[in-house]
Design an enzyme around this catalytic site. Structure first.
Site, mmCIF file in Angstrom:
data_model
loop_
_atom_site.group_PDB
_atom_site.id
_atom_site.type_symbol
_atom_site.label_atom_id
_atom_site.label_comp_id
_atom_site.label_asym_id
_atom_site.label_seq_id
_atom_site.Cartn_x
_atom_site.Cartn_y
_atom_site.Cartn_z
ATOM 1 N N ARG A 1 0.865 -1.184 0.000
ATOM 2 C CA ARG A 1 0.000 0.000 0.000
ATOM 3 C C ARG A 1 0.896 1.226 0.000
ATOM 4 O O ARG A 1 1.356 1.661 1.044
ATOM 5 C CB ARG A 1 -0.905 -0.022 1.241
ATOM 6 N N GLU B 1 -4.882 -8.552 -3.459
ATOM 7 C CA GLU B 1 -5.434 -8.058 -4.729
ATOM 8 C C GLU B 1 -4.331 -7.483 -5.612
ATOM 9 O O GLU B 1 -3.552 -6.636 -5.189
ATOM 10 C CB GLU B 1 -6.482 -6.979 -4.430
ATOM 11 N N SER C 1 -8.024 -5.647 -10.926
ATOM 12 C CA SER C 1 -9.441 -5.468 -10.721
ATOM 13 C C SER C 1 -10.012 -5.008 -12.051
ATOM 14 O O SER C 1 -9.417 -4.176 -12.718
ATOM 15 C CB SER C 1 -9.616 -4.390 -9.658
ATOM 16 N N ARG D 1 2.397 -4.081 -6.907
ATOM 17 C CA ARG D 1 1.847 -5.343 -6.384
ATOM 18 C C ARG D 1 2.299 -6.546 -7.201
ATOM 19 O O ARG D 1 2.527 -7.628 -6.650
ATOM 20 C CB ARG D 1 0.327 -5.263 -6.318
#
Length: 425
Positions: free
Chosen positions: A276, A351, A354, A393
RNA sequence: GGAGAGGUGGCAGAGCGGUCUAUUGCACUGGUCUUGAAAACCAGAGUCGGGGUAACCCGACCCAGGGUUCGAAUCCCUGCCUCUCCGCCA
């Protein structure tokens, strides 16, 4: 944004949908205001018509006395119109404020539930979850070992959440972009590098709300510019105000931008390392389609995400996002969650991508329409977005899944041409 | 960043406070004429919203937002954008 007439005509259905999606919105109040607004609009238009009539008659009016009377009449009507207009505008503003809070309609197959606990797994990637014969390191430890990321220096110059990439991490960042953009070009996407800043009005159209206390958006002082949180914003804004021809659709873009997020309220939540951060690079897919095409294109975007991560050799699962976790604009959303061996005690899903079908929700606010051949009038396009690669990520997943017992990290085959080596360390 | 010019319908291009509804040309659609086509002629045509069962009526829109006025494409202010010149710069 939903169509106001639709909300009024389907108030019960809209209320149920708000409830399923966890949006506290006073739909009844909107219906009430809208009724008042429409009545007021008719007053405004009638007063305007009469004022126009009077104004027009003055031009040909020669008699000074009659003329003065007409001017006075015109002034009176225009004042009355202005008053009615400002009352109307106040109602309109109030209605819009509520309307903006109403989330999109929901795909009938989306799982119902209040949060991500209700997400439904709908598939897995080709790579199995790795079963390490040793205690795997997390990406922060791996990065330190190979001098890949300097979090401390990042914090020194811009605060927690910023970082320097170094050495092979730089090559990996570039490689991931090359790989993703290359594949998307093959799939017929037009590659674009977008601005990293955008006007507030564009952010609003796409469904982001800058400058609130909870905002995820960095804004530029003394301007109405904001750092983009994703190139979904700039790509969606590319055609704002445009009317496209039906035969141009679907239009597929792959956008490359930096993404900036304040991550307000996210402190302490699984925020170690790159997971994050306030800035990262992302290759984004975006499509403008007709209403008939959007479901199929949504599946296509999801399939591309799967292909990308399969080719990177990263284990992942696909989830169909539950109603309470969809956010405002999405009609349906699939997430790819990669296995991250360094997360939690024994690894966790995290995640990585998306993809959302936003139907006409963004297009209405952005005013993006299309015209059908041999048909009068226009329709709103559907917009869809999907992450191809969010570099930070993806990098976590690569480092953690491809680590070896000797501490080295295998570079995925598809990235080797760009990285120039098979192994880090 | 400085100086100047400008943003009008799909395109080109008038309009500089009120003649009737934004000239006109090209392109577009329908029609007349023709065996067919071209040409010519006639007519039509935008978007958004409101009202009406309907033919239709009304309002708004000349980059955007404010202002002046009975009345604004036209005048004033702000913003954005484009072009020309100058300066600076990777």
């Amino acid at each position: 944004m939903l169509d106001r007439k639709y909300i009024v005509d389907h108030a019960e259905e809209v209320k149920e949908n708000c409830a399923r999606r966890g949006a506290a919105v006073d739909v009844d109040r909107l219906v009430e205001i809208e009724e008042l607004r429409r009545a007021k609009l008719q007053d405004v238009q009638e007063l305007n018509r009469r004022a126009n009539e009077v104004a027009k008659s003055i031009g040909s009016c020669k008699d000074p006395t009659a003329r003065a009377e007409r001017v006075e009449e015109g002034r009176r009507l225009r004042d009355a119109k202005d008053t009615a207009q400002s009352e109307h505008d106040r109602l309109d503003d109030e209605a819009l404020a509520i309307q903006t809070l109403i989330p999109n309609r929901t795909h009938p197959d989306a799982p119902i539930g209040t949060d991500d606990g209700a997400n439904r797994e709908v598939g897995r990637g080709a790579a199995p979850v790795p079963d390490f014969a040793f205690k795997p390191l997390d990406h922060v430890q791996l990065a330190e070992r190979h001098a890949l990321i300097d979090f401390e220096a990042g914090a020194r110059i811009a605060g927690h959440g910023f970082y320097f990439l170094k050495n092979e991490a730089v090559l990996l960042e570039l490689a991931l972009q090359q790989f993703a953009v290359g594949l998307l070009i093959q799939k017929g996407f037009t590659p674009v590098i977008t601005p990293d800043l955008a006007y507030t009005e564009i952010l609003n159209g796409v469904g982001f709300i800058p400058r609130g206390p909870e905002t995820q958006i960095y804004s530029i002082e003394n301007s109405n510019l904001n750092l983009v949180a994703t190139s979904e914003i700039t790509l969606g804004g590319m055609y704002s105000g445009a009317t496209l021809d039906e035969d141009q659709l679907p239009i597929r873009f792959c956008g490359l931008s930096h993404c900036f997020r304040t991550e307000a309220g996210a402190a302490g939540r699984a925020s170690r390392g790159l997971y994050r951060v306030h800035q990262f690079t992302k290759v984004e897919m975006f499509a403008f389609t007709t209403p008939d095409q959007s479901d199929a294109v949504h599946e296509e975007l999801c399939a591309i995400e799967r292909e990308l991560f399969d080719r990177l050799g990263i284990p992942f699962r696909v989830v169909d996002t539950a109603t309470g976790d969809l956010g405002g604009p999405a009609y349906r959303k699939y997430d790819l969650e990669a296995w991250m061996p360094g997360r939690g005690e024994r690894g966790e899903w995290g995640e990585v991508t998306s993809t959302s079908n936003c139907t006409d929700y963004q297009a209405r606010r952005l005013n993006i329409r299309f015209r059908k051949k041999a048909e009068k009038g226009t329709h709103f396009v559907h917009t869809l977005n999907g992450t191809a690669v969010a570099v930070s990520r993806a990098m976590i997943a690569i480092l953690e899944n491809h680590q070896q017992v000797d501490g080295t990290i295998l570079v995925p085959d598809v990235l080797r041409p760009f990285v120039g080596k098979d192994r880090i360390g």
